[in-house]
Write a protein that holds these residues in place. Structure first.
Motif, PDB file in Angstrom:
ATOM      1  N   CYS A 136       0.851  -1.190   0.000  1.00 22.25           N
ATOM      2  CA  CYS A 136       0.000   0.000   0.000  1.00 22.25           C
ATOM      3  C   CYS A 136       0.886   1.240   0.000  1.00 22.25           C
ATOM      4  CB  CYS A 136      -0.901   0.004   1.229  1.00 22.25           C
ATOM      5  SG  CYS A 136      -1.796   1.566   1.389  1.00 22.25           S
ATOM      6  N   CYS A 139      -0.149   3.297   3.609  1.00 25.33           N
ATOM      7  CA  CYS A 139       0.147   2.812   4.972  1.00 25.33           C
ATOM      8  C   CYS A 139       1.214   1.732   5.001  1.00 25.33           C
ATOM      9  CB  CYS A 139      -1.127   2.313   5.657  1.00 25.33           C
ATOM     10  SG  CYS A 139      -1.698   0.718   5.069  1.00 25.33           S
ATOM     11  N   CYS A 155      -6.190  -0.777  -0.771  1.00 27.92           N
ATOM     12  CA  CYS A 155      -5.777  -1.302   0.537  1.00 27.92           C
ATOM     13  C   CYS A 155      -6.976  -1.588   1.440  1.00 27.92           C
ATOM     14  CB  CYS A 155      -4.840  -0.299   1.211  1.00 27.92           C
ATOM     15  SG  CYS A 155      -4.261  -0.845   2.823  1.00 27.92           S
ATOM     16  N   VAL A 157      -6.794  -1.888   4.582  1.00 23.88           N
ATOM     17  CA  VAL A 157      -6.594  -1.170   5.849  1.00 23.88           C
ATOM     18  C   VAL A 157      -7.012   0.290   5.717  1.00 23.88           C
ATOM     19  CG1 VAL A 157      -4.900  -0.504   7.627  1.00 23.88           C
ATOM     20  CG2 VAL A 157      -4.660  -2.699   6.412  1.00 23.88           C
ATOM     21  N   CYS A 158      -6.529   0.958   4.662  1.00 26.73           N
ATOM     22  CA  CYS A 158      -6.689   2.416   4.627  1.00 26.73           C
ATOM     23  C   CYS A 158      -7.314   2.928   3.326  1.00 26.73           C
ATOM     24  CB  CYS A 158      -5.336   3.091   4.858  1.00 26.73           C
ATOM     25  SG  CYS A 158      -4.254   3.044   3.424  1.00 26.73           S
TER      26      CYS A 158
HETATM   27 ZN   LIG Z   1      -3.062   1.108   3.259  1.00 25.58          ZN
END
Ligand SMILES: [Zn+2]
Length: 222
Positions: A136, A139, A155, A157-158
């Motif tokens: 990513c 992050c 991503c 996550v983010c």
């Molecule tokens: Zn990310």
């Protein structure tokens, strides 16, 4: 004064980029209770702490040059003299060249290195491992072609963009492997000639590879 019953454990770890060397080096150092000495980490620490060699290294790097064998050996020499290295150490990322290997042996003495471990992974395998990595760009979360984010290539996550690092392209990896072949394989072979090399198959289950490395060192040293 505390006494110790075991002999010192002084290890080198070799392996191509992508062979899993860093992970195994950390585990081995922990197992044998010796400091994991990574030259990359050490160089950054010496610069931060402003040691004599750290200052020289910083000047050289600031000028855009590579740190010479002499400066690297100075750093290693300072590090191995630290109190935590009195009962051994594990070197990760050094020596990288035949000259550095001979310099290290001159520093430690002929009996000063117990075993050099080589994590053997075929070139095509590490090229595949590294060139399939994706990361990513926001992050730093890790993915791969085999394990992509849920929604390619965003991503999980983010929500950032998941891409391939410039360093991870097949061409970039092959170039680094060529450098390893040219510069580092000769020092690996030299340690083999000294009777100090043990080669371990680096393909397979990580934990099993750790076990194999531990038993190799144990059988050899204790
Ligand atoms: Zn990310």
């Amino acid at each position: 004064m505390e006494s110790t019953t075991r002999p010192p454990v002084r290890l080198l770890v070799f392996g191509r980029q992508g062979a899993g060397k860093g992970t195994q080096a950390v585990r081995l150092a922990e197992q044998f209770g010796v400091p994991h000495i990574s030259t990359g980490d050490m160089l950054r620490a010496a610069v931060r702490e402003g040691t004599e060699f750290g200052q020289r290294a910083k000047e050289i790097m600031d000028a855009g040059h590579l740190v010479s064998d002499e400066v690297m050996l100075g750093l290693i020499s300072e590090r191995l003299a630290q109190p935590d290295a009195v009962n051994g150490w594990l070197l990760d990322g050094f020596p990288r060249t035949l000259q550095q290997g001979k310099d290290l042996m001159a520093l430690t003495g002929a009996d000063g290195i117990d075993l050099a471990l080589d994590l053997d992974v075929a070139e095509d395998v590490v090229v595949e491992r590294i060139s399939s990595r994706r990361v990513c760009s926001s992050c730093g979360a890790n993915y791969s072609v085999q394990v992509p984010p849920t929604s390619p290539w965003t991503c999980d996550v983010c929500g950032g963009e998941v891409t391939q690092r410039d360093d991870d392209t097949e061409q970039a990896v092959r170039e680094r492997l060529a450098t390893y072949l040219l510069q580092t394989i000769p020092v690996v072979k030299w340690f083999e000639e000294q009777g100090l090399l043990a080669t371990v198959d680096g393909v397979g289950d990580r934990d099993e590879i750790t076990e194999e490395l531990i038993s190799l060192v144990t059988n050899r040293l204790f």
